[in-house]
Design an enzyme around this catalytic site. Structure first.
Site, PDB file in Angstrom:
ATOM      1  CG  ASP A 199      -2.551  -3.731  -4.973  1.00 30.51           C
ATOM      2  OD1 ASP A 199      -2.235  -2.995  -4.080  1.00 30.51           O
ATOM      3  OD2 ASP A 199      -3.082  -3.051  -6.110  1.00 30.51           O
ATOM      4  CG  HIS A 210       1.956  -3.786   2.759  1.00 30.77           C
ATOM      5  ND1 HIS A 210       3.400  -3.489   2.836  1.00 30.77           N
ATOM      6  CD2 HIS A 210       1.950  -3.422   1.429  1.00 30.77           C
ATOM      7  CE1 HIS A 210       3.914  -2.982   1.818  1.00 30.77           C
ATOM      8  NE2 HIS A 210       2.956  -3.041   0.974  1.00 30.77           N
TER       9      HIS A 210
HETATM   10  P1  IMP Z   1       0.374   7.673  -6.005  1.00 32.65           P
HETATM   11  O1  IMP Z   1       1.350   6.631  -5.484  1.00 32.65           O
HETATM   12  O2  IMP Z   1      -0.742   7.821  -4.980  1.00 32.65           O
HETATM   13  O3  IMP Z   1       0.770   8.865  -6.451  1.00 32.65           O
HETATM   14  O4  IMP Z   1      -0.594   6.725  -7.271  1.00 32.65           O
HETATM   15  C1  IMP Z   1       0.290   6.542  -8.452  1.00 32.65           C
HETATM   16  C2  IMP Z   1      -0.370   5.473  -9.273  1.00 32.65           C
HETATM   17  O5  IMP Z   1       0.475   4.300  -8.560  1.00 32.65           O
HETATM   18  C3  IMP Z   1      -1.710   5.013  -8.981  1.00 32.65           C
HETATM   19  O6  IMP Z   1      -2.024   4.328 -10.381  1.00 32.65           O
HETATM   20  C4  IMP Z   1      -1.862   4.124  -7.692  1.00 32.65           C
HETATM   21  O7  IMP Z   1      -3.135   3.626  -7.876  1.00 32.65           O
HETATM   22  C5  IMP Z   1      -0.753   3.508  -7.864  1.00 32.65           C
HETATM   23  N1  IMP Z   1      -0.285   2.910  -6.722  1.00 32.65           N
HETATM   24  C6  IMP Z   1       0.268   3.488  -5.587  1.00 32.65           C
HETATM   25  N2  IMP Z   1       0.545   2.785  -4.629  1.00 32.65           N
HETATM   26  C7  IMP Z   1      -0.031   1.703  -4.890  1.00 32.65           C
HETATM   27  C8  IMP Z   1       0.022   0.235  -4.337  1.00 32.65           C
HETATM   28  O8  IMP Z   1       0.463   0.157  -3.014  1.00 32.65           O
HETATM   29  N3  IMP Z   1      -0.700  -0.643  -5.148  1.00 32.65           N
HETATM   30  C9  IMP Z   1      -1.081  -0.631  -6.069  1.00 32.65           C
HETATM   31  N4  IMP Z   1      -1.165   0.566  -6.808  1.00 32.65           N
HETATM   32  C10 IMP Z   1      -0.616   1.531  -6.350  1.00 32.65           C
END
Ligand code: IMP
Length: 423
Positions: free
Chosen positions: A13, A41
């Protein structure tokens, strides 16, 4: 600089979407190389918000947009994204290409993830519940299905039934949950595949041809370095490698072809999901920053945790990614403060810590050491050049670049395209 990478240098982010959108204007091709629709994005064009999760944001500039082999793809989401963008006048069909080697996110991945997060209880990762982790698990376990597997219907029937049988067993016997219907899954998948069939290819060939013929290719990182499966705050990470190094495996090009690596960093820090966050501010301060910063997850809508700029984090990212320049985003969110703390280091058990710890248990014991910089208490959102910024804002930007170990070449001061300063 034909091959440029934009990576997130914090916990995701950071505003990579805005930076990539800006750089895409002068690129011929934009490539995602890892992750899936856990990313979000966003770009504002006037009053219109565009958010993409799978398709590279270069699509908004009419650029050839590739979904690389290192990604995990939910074709259903891809279809929704295509329909949404097309309905708003963005050309998608002619401009996307999908790697035949990318793995598929299937309905059982999402169901399993939901159950697994429940099972973890207070140790839950706080994932986006998009099936990302389970899809990557299947990939490394060598039982995943790839986009290219959808072409051969005979072997697909077999492999899909086999996979569904296994996952249903897991869902029903281990988690006591409902399973998925193999016939329906098969039908949905082949329908989706037929829809996208023209766009499916070996995208690595396209990238290489573009680079060999001197075209400019932009690699759009997703998430952030501190969410990297190997180098992030494990286990509170995503299941892929957002690092610039993953461009090689995820897009299929050799490392020596990468020319330029830009790190995106917020002027402060944010984080969603569980896991350590050393510079987190109190909730009242977070509230003050959330609204102007738009600090709600673009994928899940969750309110993000907010913290001061953490040079330990960005320094680690500069080192791991080979970042040579930084794009600082959201500077305007800090306009309101008299004084702005910046974390310059950590102490752990009373001792100075040389670099950002790899173990969360150690990180949990760390105390940030702050340096306080004077605020500027004026509106930066209209600045068009670096010299338009108030002196204290310029000092702030230069100081965080100095602490992180890379010069700041872009400063973003608002959500709109025009609110971008190139130094
Ligand atoms: P997952 O990628 O859905 O398995 O989530 C794993 C961790 O990564 C969690 O804490 C999500 O909130 C974080 N996360 C995954 N993608 C993003 C992103 O694009 N921005 C911020 N946090 C992310």
């Amino acid at each position: 600089m034909p091959a440029t990478v934009v990576v997130g240098s914090q916990w995701g982010d950071e505003g990579k979407g805005r930076l990539v959108d800006m750089l895409a204007a002068d690129s011929d091709m934009v490539v995602r190389y890892q992750g899936g629709n856990n990313a979000g994005h966003t770009v504002w064009i006037g009053e219109e918000k565009f958010a993409v999760h799978l398709i590279p944001i270069g699509i908004l500039r009419g650029k050839l947009s590739l979904l690389g082999a290192g990604m995990v793809i939910d074709l259903d989401v891809l279809l929704q994204e295509e329909e949404e963008l097309s309905s708003r006048g963005i050309e998608v069909r002619g401009n996307i290409r999908i790697s035949e080697n990318a793995h598929l996110i299937l309905p059982y991945h999402k169901l399993i993830e939901e159950q697994e997060e429940k099972r973890r209880g207070k140790r839950a990762i706080g994932t986006t519940l998009r099936g990302i982790g389970p899809a990557y698990e299947d990939k490394v376990a060598r039982r995943g299905l790839r986009v290219g597997d959808l072409r051969d219907r005979e072997t697909l029937t077999d492999r899909l039934h086999d996979a569904v049988d296994y996952k249903n067993l897991l869902l029903k016997k281990i988690y006591n949950a409902r399973g998925v219907d193999p016939d329906r899954t098969y039908h949905d998948l082949v329908t989706l595949h037929d829809h996208f069939a023209d766009a499916v290819c070996d995208t690595s060939l396209l990238v290489r041809e573009a680079l060999d013929s001197g075209q400019r290719v932009l690699f759009e990182g997703a998430h952030g370095t501190l969410l990297d499966i190997d180098w992030g705050t494990y286990p509170y990470v995503t299941s892929s490698n957002p690092l610039s190094g993953e461009v090689t495996a995820g897009a299929g090009i050799p490392p020596k072809l990468i020319d330029r690596i830009i790190g995106a960093a917020k002027a402060y820090t944010s984080r969603v999901g569980a896991g350590p966050f050393p510079t987190a501010v109190d909730e009242a301060t977070a509230e003050q920053m959330r609204e102007p910063g738009g600090e709600f997850g673009s994928t899940t809508g969750r309110a993000r945790g907010i913290g001061w700029f953490d040079a330990m984090v960005v320094r680690k990212s500069v080192r791991l990614n080979g970042i040579e320049e930084l794009g600082i985003t959201h500077l305007d969110v800090l306009d309101q403060f008299d004084q702005i703390p910046v974390c310059v280091g950590y102490t752990c058990d009373g001792k100075e810590v040389p670099s950002f710890p790899n173990q969360v248990t150690e990180l949990d014991r760390c105390e940030p050491v702050y340096e306080t910089l004077p605020g500027w208490k004026s509106d930066t959102s209209q600045a068009k050049s670096f010299s338009d910024l108030p002196e204290n804002a310029r000092r702030y930007v230069d100081r965080i670049g100095e602490l992180a170990g890379a010069p700041v070449t872009y400063v973003l001061v608002g959500r709109e395209r025009e609110q971008s300063i190139i130094r």
